[in-house]
Design a protein around this motif. Sequence first.
Motif, mmCIF file in Angstrom:
data_model
loop_
_atom_site.group_PDB
_atom_site.id
_atom_site.type_symbol
_atom_site.label_atom_id
_atom_site.label_comp_id
_atom_site.label_asym_id
_atom_site.label_seq_id
_atom_site.Cartn_x
_atom_site.Cartn_y
_atom_site.Cartn_z
ATOM 1 N N PHE A 45 0.838 -1.205 0.000
ATOM 2 C CA PHE A 45 0.000 0.000 0.000
ATOM 3 C C PHE A 45 0.875 1.258 0.000
ATOM 4 O O PHE A 45 0.607 2.215 -0.721
ATOM 5 C CB PHE A 45 -0.939 0.000 1.219
ATOM 6 C CG PHE A 45 -1.828 -1.204 1.267
ATOM 7 C CD1 PHE A 45 -2.943 -1.305 0.442
ATOM 8 C CD2 PHE A 45 -1.540 -2.256 2.120
ATOM 9 C CE1 PHE A 45 -3.760 -2.422 0.474
ATOM 10 C CE2 PHE A 45 -2.349 -3.389 2.159
ATOM 11 C CZ PHE A 45 -3.462 -3.474 1.337
ATOM 12 N N PRO A 82 -6.544 4.626 11.048
ATOM 13 C CA PRO A 82 -5.851 3.454 11.604
ATOM 14 C C PRO A 82 -4.773 2.840 10.730
ATOM 15 O O PRO A 82 -4.118 1.894 11.159
ATOM 16 C CB PRO A 82 -6.997 2.450 11.800
ATOM 17 C CG PRO A 82 -7.976 2.801 10.732
ATOM 18 C CD PRO A 82 -7.867 4.287 10.522
ATOM 19 N N THR A 83 -4.615 3.346 9.504
ATOM 20 C CA THR A 83 -3.701 2.647 8.604
ATOM 21 C C THR A 83 -2.620 3.572 8.053
ATOM 22 O O THR A 83 -2.735 4.787 8.074
ATOM 23 C CB THR A 83 -4.479 2.029 7.415
ATOM 24 O OG1 THR A 83 -5.202 3.065 6.749
ATOM 25 C CG2 THR A 83 -5.459 0.973 7.891
ATOM 26 N N GLY A 95 -5.498 11.406 2.849
ATOM 27 C CA GLY A 95 -6.070 10.067 2.891
ATOM 28 C C GLY A 95 -4.989 9.003 2.836
ATOM 29 O O GLY A 95 -3.787 9.303 2.848
ATOM 30 N N ASP A 98 -6.316 3.957 -0.565
ATOM 31 C CA ASP A 98 -7.546 3.888 -1.377
ATOM 32 C C ASP A 98 -7.972 5.269 -1.861
ATOM 33 O O ASP A 98 -8.362 5.442 -3.014
ATOM 34 C CB ASP A 98 -8.700 3.275 -0.569
ATOM 35 C CG ASP A 98 -8.372 1.870 -0.101
ATOM 36 O OD1 ASP A 98 -7.781 1.119 -0.892
ATOM 37 O OD2 ASP A 98 -8.692 1.534 1.049
ATOM 38 N N ILE A 99 -7.909 6.241 -0.971
ATOM 39 C CA ILE A 99 -8.348 7.597 -1.324
ATOM 40 C C ILE A 99 -7.396 8.212 -2.343
ATOM 41 O O ILE A 99 -7.832 8.826 -3.326
ATOM 42 C CB ILE A 99 -8.472 8.475 -0.055
ATOM 43 C CG1 ILE A 99 -9.681 7.993 0.771
ATOM 44 C CG2 ILE A 99 -8.589 9.952 -0.408
ATOM 45 C CD1 ILE A 99 -9.897 8.740 2.065
ATOM 46 N N GLU A 102 -8.135 6.624 -5.705
ATOM 47 C CA GLU A 102 -9.384 7.139 -6.276
ATOM 48 C C GLU A 102 -9.207 8.569 -6.794
ATOM 49 O O GLU A 102 -9.700 8.918 -7.869
ATOM 50 C CB GLU A 102 -10.468 7.172 -5.194
ATOM 51 C CG GLU A 102 -11.447 6.017 -5.243
ATOM 52 C CD GLU A 102 -12.560 6.206 -4.217
ATOM 53 O OE1 GLU A 102 -13.500 6.941 -4.524
ATOM 54 O OE2 GLU A 102 -12.459 5.641 -3.112
#
Lengths: 133, 80
Positions: A45, A82-83, A95, A98-99, A102
């Motif tokens: 990630f 949390p990540t 973000g 994922d954000i 996107e």
Amino acid sequence: MSDVTQSEVPQSAASPALDKIREIIASREVVLFMKGTKTMPQCGFSSRVAGVLNYMGVDFLDVNVLADAGIRQGIKDFSDWPTIPQLYVKGEFVGGCDIVTEMTLSGEMDALFEQSGIAYDKAAAEKIREANA
Amino acid sequence: MPMEAQDIETLIRESFPQAKITITDLAGDGNHWAAEVIDASFKGMNRVQQQRAVYASLKGKMDGPNGALHALALTTKAPD
């Protein structure tokens, strides 16, 4: 002096890690808290977000949370998120993976960089979108 | 102990009873999940706010190396 009461500020708010995080975020326009570094990411990630920023030619500071346990927990408390990875632009939390993905695909990341006066390679951003269309 | 899709959905559903929730096992290993949550309460919230609310519904399951949920890719939006 014996009647000085204990501070009621929660420990987390006063922790040196949070002070350090505020300093880091204020020090550069684009900051990515990640596992590993931008040249050697250690999580898929983190690698994805660093890869997007690298590809788009954005000048950013990478902060390796694996090198500092205080920062690793502190950044989650700081943003209430949390990540990791976590991207900050001009001091604002944007973000996680994922954000960022996107926003890159929708063109919102371009808009954010433009609004914030941050240099990036628009052609590279278009290439990412073409490849994922 | 990894979580099952149903466990993840149940936790999210407690906070978002009316939501459309889709859980996908990304890697087939019961450890890397994607969740799409579409809920009217997201209207007017930005993505960070929406996803914070979903993380909150998971009640610490994502926390740290011992969290039950190792990886959860989130997509959130308000219904069209």
